[in-house]
Every structure is written in C-alpha cells, then in structure tokens.
Design an enzyme around this catalytic site. Structure first.
Site, PDB file in Angstrom:
ATOM      1  N   LYS A  23     -37.460  -5.393  20.112  1.00 42.72           N
ATOM      2  CA  LYS A  23     -36.896  -6.735  20.325  1.00 42.72           C
ATOM      3  C   LYS A  23     -36.084  -7.184  19.107  1.00 42.72           C
ATOM      4  CE  LYS A  23     -39.365 -10.597  19.424  1.00 42.72           C
ATOM      5  NZ  LYS A  23     -38.649 -11.604  18.635  1.00 42.72           N
ATOM      6  N   ASN A  24     -36.660  -7.019  17.911  1.00 44.73           N
ATOM      7  CA  ASN A  24     -35.989  -7.549  16.721  1.00 44.73           C
ATOM      8  C   ASN A  24     -34.764  -6.738  16.318  1.00 44.73           C
ATOM      9  OD1 ASN A  24     -37.772  -9.612  16.643  1.00 44.73           O
ATOM     10  ND2 ASN A  24     -38.882  -8.929  14.814  1.00 44.73           N
ATOM     11  N   ARG A  50     -34.999 -19.032  17.848  1.00 42.29           N
ATOM     12  CA  ARG A  50     -34.708 -18.833  16.434  1.00 42.29           C
ATOM     13  C   ARG A  50     -33.757 -17.626  16.219  1.00 42.29           C
ATOM     14  NH1 ARG A  50     -34.873 -20.379  10.983  1.00 42.29           N
ATOM     15  NH2 ARG A  50     -34.511 -18.425   9.945  1.00 42.29           N
ATOM     16  N   CYS A  92     -40.518 -23.921  13.592  1.00 52.66           N
ATOM     17  CA  CYS A  92     -41.332 -23.372  14.663  1.00 52.66           C
ATOM     18  C   CYS A  92     -42.773 -23.341  14.206  1.00 52.66           C
ATOM     19  CB  CYS A  92     -40.836 -22.016  15.117  1.00 52.66           C
ATOM     20  SG  CYS A  92     -41.249 -20.722  13.999  1.00 52.66           S
ATOM     21  N   ARG A 124     -38.558 -22.743   8.965  1.00 53.59           N
ATOM     22  CA  ARG A 124     -37.784 -21.508   8.830  1.00 53.59           C
ATOM     23  C   ARG A 124     -36.348 -21.879   8.483  1.00 53.59           C
ATOM     24  NH1 ARG A 124     -39.818 -17.483  13.516  1.00 53.59           N
ATOM     25  NH2 ARG A 124     -38.744 -15.936  12.261  1.00 53.59           N
ATOM     26  N   PRO A 125     -36.108 -22.068   7.186  1.00 46.87           N
ATOM     27  CA  PRO A 125     -34.783 -22.520   6.760  1.00 46.87           C
ATOM     28  C   PRO A 125     -33.710 -21.448   6.971  1.00 46.87           C
ATOM     29  CG  PRO A 125     -36.147 -21.965   4.861  1.00 46.87           C
ATOM     30  CD  PRO A 125     -37.016 -21.814   6.060  1.00 46.87           C
ATOM     31  N   ILE A 126     -32.441 -21.869   6.919  1.00 48.20           N
ATOM     32  CA  ILE A 126     -31.345 -20.888   7.011  1.00 48.20           C
ATOM     33  C   ILE A 126     -30.431 -20.987   5.783  1.00 48.20           C
ATOM     34  CG2 ILE A 126     -31.343 -20.676   9.536  1.00 48.20           C
ATOM     35  CD1 ILE A 126     -28.807 -22.536   9.455  1.00 48.20           C
ATOM     36  N   ASP A 127     -30.999 -21.527   4.689  1.00 50.40           N
ATOM     37  CA  ASP A 127     -30.168 -21.705   3.483  1.00 50.40           C
ATOM     38  C   ASP A 127     -29.553 -20.394   2.989  1.00 50.40           C
ATOM     39  OD1 ASP A 127     -32.992 -21.228   3.010  1.00 50.40           O
ATOM     40  OD2 ASP A 127     -32.560 -21.352   0.876  1.00 50.40           O
ATOM     41  N   LEU A 128     -30.279 -19.284   3.143  1.00 50.48           N
ATOM     42  CA  LEU A 128     -29.741 -18.015   2.630  1.00 50.48           C
ATOM     43  C   LEU A 128     -28.593 -17.507   3.513  1.00 50.48           C
ATOM     44  CD1 LEU A 128     -33.156 -16.348   1.716  1.00 50.48           C
ATOM     45  CD2 LEU A 128     -31.459 -17.264   0.106  1.00 50.48           C
ATOM     46  N   ASP A 180     -45.529  -9.540  11.183  1.00 52.32           N
ATOM     47  CA  ASP A 180     -45.632  -9.531  12.641  1.00 52.32           C
ATOM     48  C   ASP A 180     -46.827  -8.720  13.160  1.00 52.32           C
ATOM     49  OD1 ASP A 180     -43.458 -11.172  12.825  1.00 52.32           O
ATOM     50  OD2 ASP A 180     -42.048  -9.663  13.509  1.00 52.32           O
ATOM     51  N   ILE A 188     -45.303 -14.169   3.862  1.00 53.93           N
ATOM     52  CA  ILE A 188     -43.928 -14.386   4.355  1.00 53.93           C
ATOM     53  C   ILE A 188     -43.762 -15.782   4.951  1.00 53.93           C
ATOM     54  CG2 ILE A 188     -42.074 -13.478   5.842  1.00 53.93           C
ATOM     55  CD1 ILE A 188     -42.894 -11.462   3.737  1.00 53.93           C
ATOM     56  N   ARG A 246     -42.055 -13.021  25.682  1.00 54.69           N
ATOM     57  CA  ARG A 246     -40.858 -13.031  24.844  1.00 54.69           C
ATOM     58  C   ARG A 246     -40.684 -11.689  24.153  1.00 54.69           C
ATOM     59  NH1 ARG A 246     -41.582 -16.442  20.303  1.00 54.69           N
ATOM     60  NH2 ARG A 246     -39.818 -15.182  19.706  1.00 54.69           N
TER      61      ARG A 246
HETATM   62  C1  UD1 Z   1     -37.346 -11.839  11.346  1.00 53.33           C
HETATM   63  C2  UD1 Z   1     -38.040 -11.461  12.623  1.00 53.33           C
HETATM   64  C3  UD1 Z   1     -39.470 -11.989  12.662  1.00 53.33           C
HETATM   65  C4  UD1 Z   1     -40.229 -11.554  11.395  1.00 53.33           C
HETATM   66  C5  UD1 Z   1     -39.454 -11.920  10.149  1.00 53.33           C
HETATM   67  C6  UD1 Z   1     -40.078 -11.384   8.863  1.00 53.33           C
HETATM   68  C7  UD1 Z   1     -36.244 -11.338  14.270  1.00 53.33           C
HETATM   69  C8  UD1 Z   1     -35.639 -11.889  15.495  1.00 53.33           C
HETATM   70  N1  UD1 Z   1     -37.305 -11.992  13.749  1.00 53.33           N
HETATM   71  O1  UD1 Z   1     -37.256 -13.264  11.321  1.00 53.33           O
HETATM   72  O2  UD1 Z   1     -40.123 -11.476  13.819  1.00 53.33           O
HETATM   73  O3  UD1 Z   1     -41.483 -12.189  11.366  1.00 53.33           O
HETATM   74  O4  UD1 Z   1     -38.110 -11.377  10.217  1.00 53.33           O
HETATM   75  O5  UD1 Z   1     -40.226 -10.013   8.932  1.00 53.33           O
HETATM   76  O6  UD1 Z   1     -35.834 -10.317  13.772  1.00 53.33           O
HETATM   77  N2  UD1 Z   1     -36.070 -17.756   4.494  1.00 53.33           N
HETATM   78  C9  UD1 Z   1     -35.504 -18.689   3.659  1.00 53.33           C
HETATM   79  N3  UD1 Z   1     -34.189 -19.016   3.854  1.00 53.33           N
HETATM   80  C10 UD1 Z   1     -33.426 -18.445   4.817  1.00 53.33           C
HETATM   81  C11 UD1 Z   1     -34.021 -17.480   5.661  1.00 53.33           C
HETATM   82  C12 UD1 Z   1     -35.343 -17.157   5.471  1.00 53.33           C
HETATM   83  O7  UD1 Z   1     -36.153 -19.237   2.777  1.00 53.33           O
HETATM   84  O8  UD1 Z   1     -32.234 -18.766   4.922  1.00 53.33           O
HETATM   85  C13 UD1 Z   1     -37.495 -17.400   4.315  1.00 53.33           C
HETATM   86  C14 UD1 Z   1     -38.343 -17.657   5.559  1.00 53.33           C
HETATM   87  O9  UD1 Z   1     -38.782 -18.997   5.609  1.00 53.33           O
HETATM   88  C15 UD1 Z   1     -39.484 -16.684   5.353  1.00 53.33           C
HETATM   89  C16 UD1 Z   1     -38.783 -15.486   4.685  1.00 53.33           C
HETATM   90  O10 UD1 Z   1     -37.573 -16.009   4.136  1.00 53.33           O
HETATM   91  O11 UD1 Z   1     -40.406 -17.212   4.447  1.00 53.33           O
HETATM   92  C17 UD1 Z   1     -38.465 -14.330   5.583  1.00 53.33           C
HETATM   93  O12 UD1 Z   1     -37.783 -14.812   6.741  1.00 53.33           O
HETATM   94  P1  UD1 Z   1     -36.690 -13.956   7.499  1.00 53.33           P
HETATM   95  O13 UD1 Z   1     -36.753 -12.531   7.044  1.00 53.33           O
HETATM   96  O14 UD1 Z   1     -35.382 -14.639   7.397  1.00 53.33           O
HETATM   97  O15 UD1 Z   1     -37.213 -14.061   9.000  1.00 53.33           O
HETATM   98  P2  UD1 Z   1     -36.296 -13.979  10.274  1.00 53.33           P
HETATM   99  O16 UD1 Z   1     -35.153 -13.083   9.960  1.00 53.33           O
HETATM  100  O17 UD1 Z   1     -36.010 -15.335  10.781  1.00 53.33           O
END
Ligand code: UD1
Length: 420
Positions: free
Chosen positions: A22-23, A91, A115, A120-124, A306, A328, A398
């Site tokens: 899925k991922n 997400r 969630c 789950r921020p998207i700042d990066l 996961d 994480i 899902r």
């Molecule tokens: C993906 C997977 C999810 C898995 C996760 C970690 C998919 C669809 N989902 O989620 O199943 O649990 O990887 O292996 O592939 N973070 C920030 N800023 C950002 C983005 C992330 O601080 O802009 C933090 C998150 O809050 C978290 C960590 O980074 O603490 C890792 O998150 P991330 O690897 O981004 O998870 P996803 O890619 O959303």
C-alpha cells in the site's frame, strides 16, 4: 459498519500470499501525474486507500481503472487544484503535491488533517518545495505552491525524529522535472522510496542513491509513460508472521521480500520464534515459548512503527515485561486500551508501553482506531479464548487486502459481519 467476529484459540496453518505494498503504491499512483502518457501499475492491492487515490486522480482529470490488481492511469489533461474534501480525508494524498507542482507549475491541495496517531505536520514537504524555489502559502485550509520552473538544489530533509517518507517522495518527484541537480540529504531509505524511484526511472527520471540517505536527482524536461510491478507489502508480511507466531501456528508467507523485514525478523528471533527464510518465502515454524523483548521503533532499517501494535499483541503472550517504545509518532498506543479489554496488562509511560505478558486473555468487543491498531486487535482476538468482536474494520480495509479471507484460508475462525 463492518466488524470482524473472531473465535480465537486456533493455530494458523498453511500458506498465504503477500499483496503489493500500500505505502509503495500510493506515491507511485501520484507519480503518474508527472506525465501526459498512460501508465500501467501491476500488483496493486485491492484496498480502499487505493480506490480513494483513484478518486483523487479522477477528480484532477486523469482516467483511472482497476482490474485484477492492475491499474491503468492516464493523466493526459489535469488541473492543479485538488478536491478539498477528498484530499483532506487521506493523509497519503499529500504526495500529489510534488507531482502536480512539477507538471502544472502550481498546485492547490487541502492541508491534510491531523490523525489519531498524532499530529502529522508537513513542514518538511514545504521546506523541500521552497528549496526547489517554489512559493508556498497556506490559505483557507489549502496549501498553495507555485513555481514557473523548479530549480535543483541541495536540501536537508531530516526532521525532529529523522527522515520523512512521503516528504522524500514529494521532493524526489518534484525534482525529476526541476532544472539542474537536486541533492536530498537525510532522505528516507524505506523500500517504498526505492520502489517509487524505480518507477520514476522507468518514466525517464535520473535518480541515484535511492535507499540511501543521500539522493541525487538530475532534472529532465519530460517524463514518459511506464509500467511497473509494486513491491510486496512488508507490513502485511510482518502482520501475518506475527499472527502465525501468536497462535503457535505454522504458516508460509509467499511472494514476499525477507530482506525488507530484517528488523522484524531479528526481533521475532529474539522473542523465540522459529522461522526459515528462503528466497521469496518465509516459513514461521513455531511461536511456542514467546519471550519478552524490548523494542524501539525507528526509520528503516530499524523496527517499523507500522508493526509496533502487532508486536505488542504478540508480547501479551510472553511471560514477563516487554518495553515497546514508539519513537516516530506520538499517541500511537490507542490499541493498548483496547487490548486491555481482552485482559492485557499494559502501562503507558511517556513514549513507552510496558507490557506485562502471560496474563489470561478472553474475547470481548473492541474498537479499531487506526489501520495497524486494527491488525493488533485481530491478532489478539486470534490468541484469545472465546469470541472477540473488532468494530470499525474499515480501518483495516484501508491497508489489508481481504484479511478475513486470508485468515480463513489459514484456518482462523473469522467472520465479517455488521456492527450491532
Ligand atoms: C509514512 C507511511 C506510514 C508510516 C510512516 C513512518 C505512507 C502512505 N505512510 O507516513 O504508514 O507509519 O511513513 O514510517 O507511506 N514529520 C514532520 N514533518 C513533516 C513530515 C513528517 O515532522 O513534514 C514527522 C512526523 O510527524 C513523524 C515523522 O516525521 O513523526 C515521520 O513521518 P513520515 O515519515 O513523514 O510519515 P508519512 O510519510 O506521513
């Protein structure tokens, strides 16, 4: 709403085929937006998240069809603004941001909500797009990004707890059509990133170093259509391996990648599970005397977040104390309270769950809160004496292809019903 009714106490026996990941498939489907030519993706699991991504692609103007594990997408003419409510609900849909920006010069995508497993921020993601010279605004719930021509650059994508998987996917996809060379430092190394890179390379992208923390992407003018087979789902494999051990069964997992499961297999070995890994199959031989283990979740190649909930379910069997630390995501222990309804003794101390295993478990009505928590409840239900009803199974649908059917083929007494 659908529910699973499980009569536990039966060891699992037999063979089960692992579905496509899925991922991996979600970002790969997003990547089809990078070309006006048709793409074909095979080994696509029949999951509600996949169909949801299909709806998002259609809402952008692409054609999307699914038949027998094969998806055909043609994003010939697409628009840059996604459907607010559709995108907000999943997400994973954030990974359309990079491809839309690269293809259309702008993208307008609803901000993904928080969630149940924590903020789950998207700042990066936004940091990476800004580094590629995009202008980024967050307005009225939308993320608006714009760049006439993305420009290659060097960007460090490591965050508070390490790399970001979908953030790496987004920046890698955007950089394929940027002018010049992009270097991503602290890139995620997950196999799903490598799979996405393989698809992008098949589309004509120039990418080096996928699967390492330093990736180099040399931009090209145009990408073309491509075909791709998705990698096996390592988390589904981990789930069935743990379920087999938890029921003291003997199960062979087929069509999988044992090398993607090294951290999970290492922990299972430490816990006393016996198995044989051979080529694309893994045979779980016995989960007889499970021993307590301590584990911390980490980015790949570490133990995956996961699979944390599923391991916690297994530890209910191990007499003594196990410490499971979630590094994480914060609040990813929603399953602990539900496991307690079955008789589990789990104390949460900050980022750690202290599990006192070996307590008698008995079936009860429990509620799934997220995808992997649902899997943990199903595993625990299989271990329990008596009847367990797992509600809100839509979370499971899902991410697990026909889990009830696969479990029944292994002898489990699992029935899908309606919540009462
Ligand atoms: C993906 C997977 C999810 C898995 C996760 C970690 C998919 C669809 N989902 O989620 O199943 O649990 O990887 O292996 O592939 N973070 C920030 N800023 C950002 C983005 C992330 O601080 O802009 C933090 C998150 O809050 C978290 C960590 O980074 O603490 C890792 O998150 P991330 O690897 O981004 O998870 P996803 O890619 O959303």
């Amino acid at each position: 709403m659908d529910t699973f009714i499980i009569k536990g106490g039966v060891p699992l026996y037999g063979e089960v085929a692992i579905s496509g990941a899925k991922n991996a498939v979600l970002p790969i489907l997003a990547a089809t937006l990078l070309t006006s030519e048709p793409c074909v993706i095979r080994r696509v699991p029949n999951l509600s998240d996949v169909h949801f991504m299909g709806r998002i692609l259609r809402s952008l103007g692409a054609s999307f069809s699914y038949e027998n594990g094969m998806v055909a997408v043609h994003a010939n003419r697409i628009k840059a603004r996604g459907d607010y409510d559709l995108i907000r609900k999943m997400r994973g849909s954030i990974c359309i941001l990079g491809p839309l920006l690269a293809r259309k010069g702008k993208a307008n995508v609803s901000m993904p909500g928080g969630c149940i497993i924590g903020t789950r921020p998207i700042d990066l993601h936004l940091k990476g797009l800004k580094a590629l010279s995009a202008e980024v605004k967050v307005r009225e719930g939308y993320v608006q990004v714009e760049a006439k021509q993305l420009k290659g650059t060097e960007v460090f994508l490591g965050g508070r707890v390490g790399p970001t998987v979908l953030g790496t996917a987004n920046i890698m996809m955007a950089a394929t059509l940027a002018e010049g060379v992009t270097i991503i430092e602290s890139a995620a190394c997950e196999p799903e990133i490598v799979d996405l890179a393989h698809f992008l390379i098949a589309m004509g992208a120039k990418i080096q170093g996928a699967g390492t923390p330093r990736m180099t992407i040399t931009g090209v003018n145009k990408l073309h259509g491509a075909e791709h087979d998705v990698i096996p789902d390592r988390i589904e494999a981990a789930t069935y391996a743990i379920a087999a051990a938890a029921t003291n069964g003997e199960v062979t997992l087929k069509d999988m990648r044992c090398d993607h499961l090294a951290a999970v297999l290492d922990k299972l070995k430490e816990a006393g599970v016996q198995f044989e890994a051979k080529g694309t199959s893994l045979k779980i031989l016995s989960g007889g005397n499970i021993q307590p283990v301590d584990v911390s979740t980490q980015p790949y190649t570490g133990f995956p977040t996961d699979a944390q909930a599923q391991l916690m379910a297994l530890m209910l069997k191990a007499p003594g104390l196990s410490i499971i630390t979630e590094r994480i995501f914060e609040s990813r222990f929603m399953h602990a309270n539900e496991l307690a309804r079955l008789g589990a003794d789990i104390a949460i101390e900050g980022p750690s769950a202290i599990v006192r295993g070996g307590m008698p478990l008995s079936g009860a009505k429990v509620m799934a809160s997220d995808l992997r928590a649902s899997a943990a409840l199903v595993i625990a239900g299989l271990m329990c004496e008596g009847r367990t009803q797992v509600n809100r199974i839509y979370h499971l649908d899902r991410g697990y292809e026909v889990m009830d059917k696969k479990l029944r083929s292994l002898g489990a007494r699992v029935k899908r019903g309606k919540e009462s």
